[in-house]
Structure formats: structure tokens, C-alpha cells
Motif scaffolding. Sequence first.
Motif, mmCIF file in Angstrom:
data_model
loop_
_atom_site.group_PDB
_atom_site.id
_atom_site.type_symbol
_atom_site.label_atom_id
_atom_site.label_comp_id
_atom_site.label_asym_id
_atom_site.label_seq_id
_atom_site.Cartn_x
_atom_site.Cartn_y
_atom_site.Cartn_z
ATOM 1 N N VAL A 470 0.723 -1.254 0.083
ATOM 2 C CA VAL A 470 0.093 -0.081 0.006
ATOM 3 C C VAL A 470 0.954 1.363 -0.003
ATOM 4 O O VAL A 470 0.477 2.133 -0.596
ATOM 5 N N ASN A 471 2.002 1.141 0.692
ATOM 6 C CA ASN A 471 2.731 2.606 0.934
ATOM 7 C C ASN A 471 3.690 2.750 -0.493
ATOM 8 O O ASN A 471 3.598 3.763 -1.021
ATOM 9 N N ALA A 472 4.087 1.476 -1.079
ATOM 10 C CA ALA A 472 4.721 1.625 -2.462
ATOM 11 C C ALA A 472 3.964 2.220 -3.294
ATOM 12 O O ALA A 472 4.180 3.128 -4.186
ATOM 13 N N GLN A 473 2.511 1.819 -3.357
ATOM 14 C CA GLN A 473 1.512 2.074 -4.515
ATOM 15 C C GLN A 473 1.381 3.716 -4.491
ATOM 16 O O GLN A 473 1.460 4.520 -5.245
ATOM 17 N N THR A 474 0.837 4.143 -3.056
ATOM 18 C CA THR A 474 0.618 5.534 -2.859
ATOM 19 C C THR A 474 1.788 6.292 -2.992
ATOM 20 O O THR A 474 1.726 7.350 -3.503
ATOM 21 N N GLY A 475 2.941 5.948 -2.520
ATOM 22 C CA GLY A 475 4.113 6.670 -2.434
ATOM 23 C C GLY A 475 4.493 6.837 -4.079
ATOM 24 O O GLY A 475 4.984 7.922 -4.176
ATOM 25 N N TRP A 476 4.515 5.926 -4.795
ATOM 26 C CA TRP A 476 4.852 6.024 -6.180
ATOM 27 C C TRP A 476 4.127 7.007 -6.806
ATOM 28 O O TRP A 476 4.639 7.794 -7.694
ATOM 29 N N MET A 477 2.518 6.962 -6.700
ATOM 30 C CA MET A 477 1.809 8.138 -7.271
ATOM 31 C C MET A 477 2.333 9.450 -6.811
ATOM 32 O O MET A 477 2.426 10.418 -7.547
ATOM 33 N N LEU A 478 2.834 9.634 -5.455
ATOM 34 C CA LEU A 478 3.222 10.986 -5.023
ATOM 35 C C LEU A 478 4.437 11.395 -5.571
ATOM 36 O O LEU A 478 4.753 12.558 -6.035
ATOM 37 N N VAL A 479 5.500 10.220 -5.838
ATOM 38 C CA VAL A 479 6.763 10.649 -5.998
ATOM 39 C C VAL A 479 6.686 11.325 -7.437
ATOM 40 O O VAL A 479 7.699 12.262 -7.635
ATOM 41 N N ARG A 480 5.763 10.991 -8.287
ATOM 42 C CA ARG A 480 5.696 11.578 -9.586
ATOM 43 C C ARG A 480 5.281 12.910 -9.915
ATOM 44 O O ARG A 480 5.627 13.532 -10.383
ATOM 45 N N ARG A 481 4.538 13.460 -8.494
ATOM 46 C CA ARG A 481 4.246 14.857 -8.805
ATOM 47 C C ARG A 481 5.362 15.408 -7.814
ATOM 48 O O ARG A 481 5.770 16.413 -8.423
ATOM 49 N N SER A 482 5.611 15.158 -6.589
ATOM 50 C CA SER A 482 6.856 15.719 -5.684
ATOM 51 C C SER A 482 7.373 14.847 -4.896
ATOM 52 O O SER A 482 6.581 14.253 -4.002
ATOM 53 N N PHE A 483 8.567 14.559 -4.741
ATOM 54 C CA PHE A 483 9.069 13.542 -3.802
ATOM 55 C C PHE A 483 9.220 13.730 -2.395
ATOM 56 O O PHE A 483 9.095 12.971 -1.562
ATOM 57 N N VAL A 484 9.043 15.300 -2.189
ATOM 58 C CA VAL A 484 8.954 15.565 -0.732
ATOM 59 C C VAL A 484 7.563 15.200 -0.124
ATOM 60 O O VAL A 484 7.517 14.678 0.970
ATOM 61 N N MET A 485 6.733 14.899 -1.051
ATOM 62 C CA MET A 485 5.217 14.573 -0.456
ATOM 63 C C MET A 485 5.132 13.234 -0.145
ATOM 64 O O MET A 485 4.525 12.470 0.686
ATOM 65 N N ALA A 486 6.166 12.343 -0.574
ATOM 66 C CA ALA A 486 6.215 11.012 -0.266
ATOM 67 C C ALA A 486 6.837 10.531 0.904
ATOM 68 O O ALA A 486 6.969 9.251 1.156
ATOM 69 N N GLY A 487 7.454 11.329 1.742
ATOM 70 C CA GLY A 487 8.084 10.983 2.988
ATOM 71 C C GLY A 487 7.509 9.884 3.909
ATOM 72 O O GLY A 487 8.331 8.983 4.261
ATOM 73 N N ALA A 488 6.377 10.166 4.290
ATOM 74 C CA ALA A 488 5.680 9.238 4.966
ATOM 75 C C ALA A 488 5.958 7.873 4.423
ATOM 76 O O ALA A 488 5.950 6.891 5.160
ATOM 77 N N TYR A 489 5.385 7.821 3.082
ATOM 78 C CA TYR A 489 5.339 6.451 2.653
ATOM 79 C C TYR A 489 6.808 5.586 2.520
ATOM 80 O O TYR A 489 6.896 4.707 2.761
ATOM 81 N N VAL A 490 7.706 6.620 2.175
ATOM 82 C CA VAL A 490 8.957 6.111 2.094
ATOM 83 C C VAL A 490 9.283 5.540 3.475
ATOM 84 O O VAL A 490 10.155 4.508 3.805
ATOM 85 N N SER A 491 9.123 6.370 4.673
ATOM 86 C CA SER A 491 9.429 5.975 5.887
ATOM 87 C C SER A 491 8.669 4.528 6.285
ATOM 88 O O SER A 491 9.253 3.683 6.951
ATOM 89 N N HIS A 492 7.464 4.411 5.863
ATOM 90 C CA HIS A 492 6.477 3.399 6.264
ATOM 91 C C HIS A 492 7.464 2.008 5.595
ATOM 92 O O HIS A 492 7.498 0.925 6.020
ATOM 93 N N THR A 493 7.855 2.310 4.212
ATOM 94 C CA THR A 493 8.325 1.440 3.524
ATOM 95 C C THR A 493 9.669 0.846 4.305
ATOM 96 O O THR A 493 9.864 -0.482 4.402
#
Lengths: 762, 129
Positions: A470-493
Motif C-alpha cells: 500500500v505504501n509503495a503504491q501510494t508513494g509511487w503516485m506521489l513521487v511522480r508529483r513531488s518527492f517530498v510529498m512521499a516522505g511518510a510512505y518512504v518511511s513506512h516502507t
Amino acid sequence: MIGQILIHLLFGLAVGSTVSYLTAWFRADVRLARIGRALFSLMAIGLVMAAAMLVIDVVQHRFEYTYVWNYSSRELPLHLLVAAFYSGQEGSILLWTTLVALIGVILTPYARRHQYETAAMSMYALILCFLTLLLVAKNPFSYYWESFAAQGITEADVPLNGKGLNPLLHNAWITIHPPILFTGFAAMSVSFAFAMAGLLKREYHAWINVALPWTLFGTAVLGFGIMLGGFWAYETLGWGGFWGWDPVENSSLIPWLVSVALVHTMLVQKRTHGLVKTNMALAVAAFVMVLYSTFLTRSGILGDTSVHSFVDPGKFAFWILLAFMISFTALGSWLILSRRTDMNVNREDFSPTTREFMLSIGAALVMASAVFVTVGTSWPVLMEIVGQPKVAVSIAFYDQVHLVLMPLIFIVNALSLLVQWRHTTRSVFVRNLGVASAVTTALTVGTILSGLASVPSVILAATAWFSLIVNAQTGWMLVRRSFVMAGAYVSHTGIALLVFGVITTSQYAERYHAVLVQGVPTEVGGYTLTYTGKEQIERHFADREKLRYDVHVSGRGEDRTISAILYWSDYNRRQSAFLEPGIRWGMMNDLYLSPKATELENVWNARTVQRGASTVNPLDSQQTITLERFTMPMEEGPAEDGRMRMAAMLSVADPSGGTSEVKALTLISTGAGGPGFEPVWTPINGGPVEVGLTNITRNNEDPTKSTGELAFRRQGQEIGTPREIFTVEFSVKPLISLVWIGVITMVLGFTFSIVRYVRLGR
Amino acid sequence: MKPRYLIGASVAAVLAVIGWFALDSSAVEYADLDRAEKLGKTVQVVGTWVKSEGMNYDASADVFTFTMQDEQGRRVPVRLQGPKPNNFEIAVSVVVKGRIENGTLEATNVLTKCPSKYEGQPSDAMQES
């Protein structure tokens, strides 16, 4: 002298700054705020000076200072001399205090920009009052003659050399692990100061935005510091693993867990204006747990339960630590309680299908973990307080509760991302959940097929996969917009990866006990281990004998030498070796060679016999031999090419009932590595077996209990030099790299989020 | 009562029960040797190594043996599954985790407490000079 005065002055400055800031806050007085700021800056400068002075004293070997004498020596290289600055209790308190002050210097203009200076800095300076008071009690600038005045030491007695630094600490990790850990601890003060300021100002929401980047920073740095400690334990100390639920480890983990919960509840409040009191309480708890940890590990009350050794800090420091903890708990609780009705502005129940609900549950589960770890660590103390027999908690406790908590945390974490803030569209949720569940099921089946058998581990792995997907999926969508948005998902991963590392190392690790005779290949677990020999390293140091033991490892695609280290040091008067494991690092697995013992081959059929005791002749079981006494060197005549003669007087009993006396002689040479013994072979009763003395272990407490080692051989038998036997534990640790990768990924995620919220805060 | 308090309280209660059972099953009491013998289960015994009785590590069996004396002065042989613990020779006290079987303390872990007695004593070099 200057150092001691400076420490007292620092306490005065801290009190002055606190009083000025606090008065400035109550009277809204800009002039007083300026004074508070000036005093704070002076204190920070003073602390940096004190730290610099201590470093200079250590580097210049000023052994007239008790602290310098206690923790350093002339032999240490520069980086260890610098590290010696915080190797003891006094210095580490100075480091912590200095870091708190330095963070304060950065914090002041930040707080001013957000109209929080007087309220927040008065609380922050109050923390420094206690820290500097602690320094007054544990002054690193005490003189040697002051510390040992009772033993008749005077100013004229300056030690020639210091006691040195514990050899276990002689590596690069000591230069980074403690400063990072203390930076994390110091940053915990910031969230506390802002929460208190929010209460003072009756601004129950604004402080969240101001404090969030600092809370993230503290959590990231503390998490990284904890990992470095685990890495150090694994790489150098040879504790076998990276985590042992030891009180010292736990006490840094507890504030981290609380601040992880705090990060999530702050996020909820930021989005929904809910959890106002929870955030206040958690900000107080995170800071108080730092103090509690310090108290547990510095007060010596856990002395018998930890592998770390504690030094009793003395009564004064003990009570300051206790007062420190109680005062801030009381201050925080009192401010929260006195404002409680005021804070009840926004009361609404979160719907269970919202992100705010899931995040709250997640934070509660993380807090449950913090509570369990706190209870487990404090259990011996708690039992003593209530008058029960003292009890310690074994590692099983922490494993069991976390085998329940971690899967729940993973599930809640994944669900929190599948639902949305405020309101979740049912169809989107069902679709996303379906996809994630299908992938999770497939991956879990794969995991079981790869050999994972224990049910709790399978459940843990399945939930970790769920969270990871779930985190990889959500994070991946956000990374393409702005990678600083993906912080939480990267941490959970990162957390999920860490847990996979924990599963693989605990479930798939192979451990072998191997007794390696030099030059003889020994097969364990598909590997062939050959101890090829040892070599002394770091010969230029007179205070140590450091030996590198080389073991050649082949098989299972491996063909290389792994070296472990045995380290005899003057630090403990070479009474016992310090052991360092040898590691072959790898992405897929680590090969870990942990030394257990070394001895020489018993080529002489040697028997160790205590004075007055008997042994059976190993080459003639009809004979019983009793070691009557040892002779003195002067009885045996003059030394022979520098070697003394000593002997053991033996009485030999035959089956016929006759006894006779035999003298087992040895020639003793003295060398750096202790005495060397060469047996002088003497026939027993003129028979075919000869006896010699190959070692004497003197018992200083009770000389009648000294032991001798008797060697036996057939007459004229040629005996080669005994080979060395190196006993090791050899283990294969699959995917342990995931532990480090996981934590680093987690810290990286935090960094993204810090960047994001700092930008948002501007 | 609001449902959220009910849910919260029941979750907390479940966790508390789990915690209590985990604690109960993993708690190891500190005991002297007499009590350790009476209890017959794994305990932790604080004491010292009786130096005069020596020590031995049997590499092939991976067993370390020594004699310990508890705080009451009673002595017992200790069999530790594993090598000699770090700093064993210089430890001022040992904490042995194990159970007494047939008069021997069968140990799974031995913690050594390093001398803090050196802290607070002037160095030998000083006293000699």
C-alpha cells in the motif's frame, strides 16, 4: 579553576535567561526578551567554550583533571581523544547540554519569526537550568587532588598517564553514535517547549505547525542514532545481533516511539483540529521519557540487569535527575489540566472510515508499544518499590507483545492510506483494498513457500507485505508529483523492510559452533572453515597486543578469509581479551565469525591438578598421581640461560600399594606475553612414561589451592609444537542488510517530510 | 457513555491482558541459591566467581564451568552453555541466569559487572610513584 567557575556561571546564565524570558512573556516586554536572548546566547557560547576546554584538556593530556585521567590516555589517537570528551557521565551531560543550547540558538530566530519566542524560549531555557545544574553536580573539571583528597592525594601528585578508554569503544562509531543520539534527545526538548508555549499562549493549534518540522527532525535523528548503536553492537562488540532489548537500548527507544506517535497525532490535528489534548500530552511525554531514560540509565538503579556498566552518579546528581523528571511532568500536566476546558473547543468523533481515525488508532498502538517497553524496562525497579522480590523481564516479553502489536500497526497503517481524510468513497476504498489484498496474499504464499513456517512470523510477514504494497503504491503516485510529498510512505516502507530483516535474521539464521585446529579444515553447514593463523596488528602501540585471527571460509560460493580480533589491553591489565567478530558483509547474507576461545592443543596429555589433589596417569591408568607441593626456584639451583627452575613434587601410587616420589621439573622464561614453561622430562619410577610440568597457576588468595599442569609422554617420544585451537561461533545471517537499509530508508523519508513542512511553514 | 470510550477501553483492556500474560511468562526472579533450589525454575542469581575453584571452558562441548558464591555465601558449581563471558576475570560480580538441577546451576546466560571499583580509586601508577 576557570572550568569550574564557568560551569557555575552557566547555571546562573540559564536561570537569568529563563527568568527574563518568562517575565518578558508575562509582561509582553520586548526589552526583557532581548535580555533573555542575550543571556541565552552567552550561555550557549559558554557551553561551547566549556566543551572546547574539555576537548583541549583531553587532547593535551591534562591528567590533573579527574575526568581526563579517567577516560583518556596518551596512547589514544586524536579522534578517540575527542570522543573521550563524552565517554564518561560528566562529559556526556556536557555534550547533551551543549547540543540543547546550540539547537536553542537556531530555535530562537525561528520561534521569533512565528511569534513564539518569549513563551517557548522561557520553557526551553528552563530545561537548560536543570541541565546546567546537573553539570554543577557532575562537574567535568574537577581536579584529581579534589576527587581523591581522602586518599591523601595532593596538588603535587599529577598522574603520568590516564586510565584510557575502554577498548570496546575504540572505533569510529564512538565519534558519531553518541553525538547523533544526543542531538535526537536534545531535539525532543523543542516539541515540549512549543507545546508548553501553545498552552501559555492559549494557541492550541498554531503550535503544531511551528513544532512539526522539529518533531520530525528529532524523531529522524534519534531513530538514526539508535540504529547506529545497533550497528555498532553488531559490527564491533560481537553481541551477535543488532538489538537485545537491553535497558540502555530500550531507554532510547521509548522516547522515539512516543515521538513517532506524536508525529502522527500532530498530522491529524493539522488536518482536522482534533486530538488537541492528546498532542499536548504526547509532546510532554516524549520529553519526559527522555528524562526518564536518562534517569534509568544514569542513576545506577538498573545495575544488575544490563550488559552496559553503570557508574553510580552520586546522591546529588541522582536527586537532580529525579527532580528534573518530576518537575517537568508536573509542569506539563498542570498546564494541560489548567487549560483543559479551554481546549475543548473542537469535539467531534472521527468516523471509523477516515484517515484521522486510523492514524489515531495507529498512534495508540505505537504508544502501547512504548508503554510495554517502559513497563518491561522498569519492572525490576517497580517490583522493588512495591516490596516484591526483584524480577527482571526476559527478551521473550518484548518479542511476544510486539508479535501482537506489529501486525496490528501494519494493518492500521495500510488501512490509513486506503481511506481518505474526512470521508472515504466506498467504491475507491473497496477497489484499492482488493488489489492490495490480492498482491499481499500472493506475496505471503511465496514467503511461506520459501520456508517461513512459524505462524506468528507468517502473520507478521503478511501484514508487513500489506503495508509495504500500500505504501509503495501510494508513494509511487506521489513521487511522480513531488518527492517530498512521499516522505511518510518512504518511511513506512523502511519500517516494513526493517521488519523483514528481523524475520529473516530470527527465522532463517544458521549458527554453528566450530572448534578450529590450526591448519585443519572443519566443515560446518556446507562451509569449510580453516583457521590459518594469527598476526599481531597495531604493533606500534605498547599498551596492547591486538591479534588478528584469520579463518579461511570456502564452500557455498564463498572463498575468502574472514578475520576476527582478540585484543589484550592494559585497560583491564590484560586479564581478559576483548573480542571483535569478523564479518563478510553482503546484500543476501552476512557471514559472522564470533570468537569464543583460544587454547593450545593438548599434545602432552596434560592434566591440570590442584595442590593436594590427584589424577590418573593418562598413559598408565594403574598409577594415581598426587601433587603434593611446589618447590621454590631457589631450591632448584641457579637459573639456566635466564630461566628459573621450579618443580612439582608428586607422589605416585602403584596398584601394589607402594608409593614413590617424583619431581616434575620445568624451566620458566619470562616474556611480555606472560611466563613460558618448558617441561624437563622425568621418568616415573624408571618406567616407560615420563612426566613434566607445563604450567603453574598461582592462587594468590589461597596458595594451597594453586594448580599445576602435568604433561605425560612415552619415553623418548618426539612431540611437535602444539597447534592452536580457535573456537568460534560461525553464523549465516540472511538479509540482515534489510535492517540497515530499512532504517536508512525510514530516516530518508523523514528527511523528505522535514523539507516539505519547513517549506510549508515559510 | 460514548462508543469511542468503550472501544478504547476494551482495546486497552485486551492489550493489558496480553501484556500481563507476556510479563508473567517471561519474568525472571532474582533469588539467592537457597530460593533458587526451592523454586526449581529459572532465576537470576547475583554473586561472585570463586576464583580459587578455577574455571574451565570445554571447547568441544561448548560448556563453561566455574563455581559461584551467592550473597549469602553459599557456593554452587555453574555450567554455562556457551563460552566464557566477556571480562569474566575482572568482573566484580556476576549475574547468573539459570536453574538448579542436581546441585548444579545450569545457566543460559552470565552477565559480568565490570569493576567500577577502579573508578574512584587513584591509579596504581600514582601510588607507586
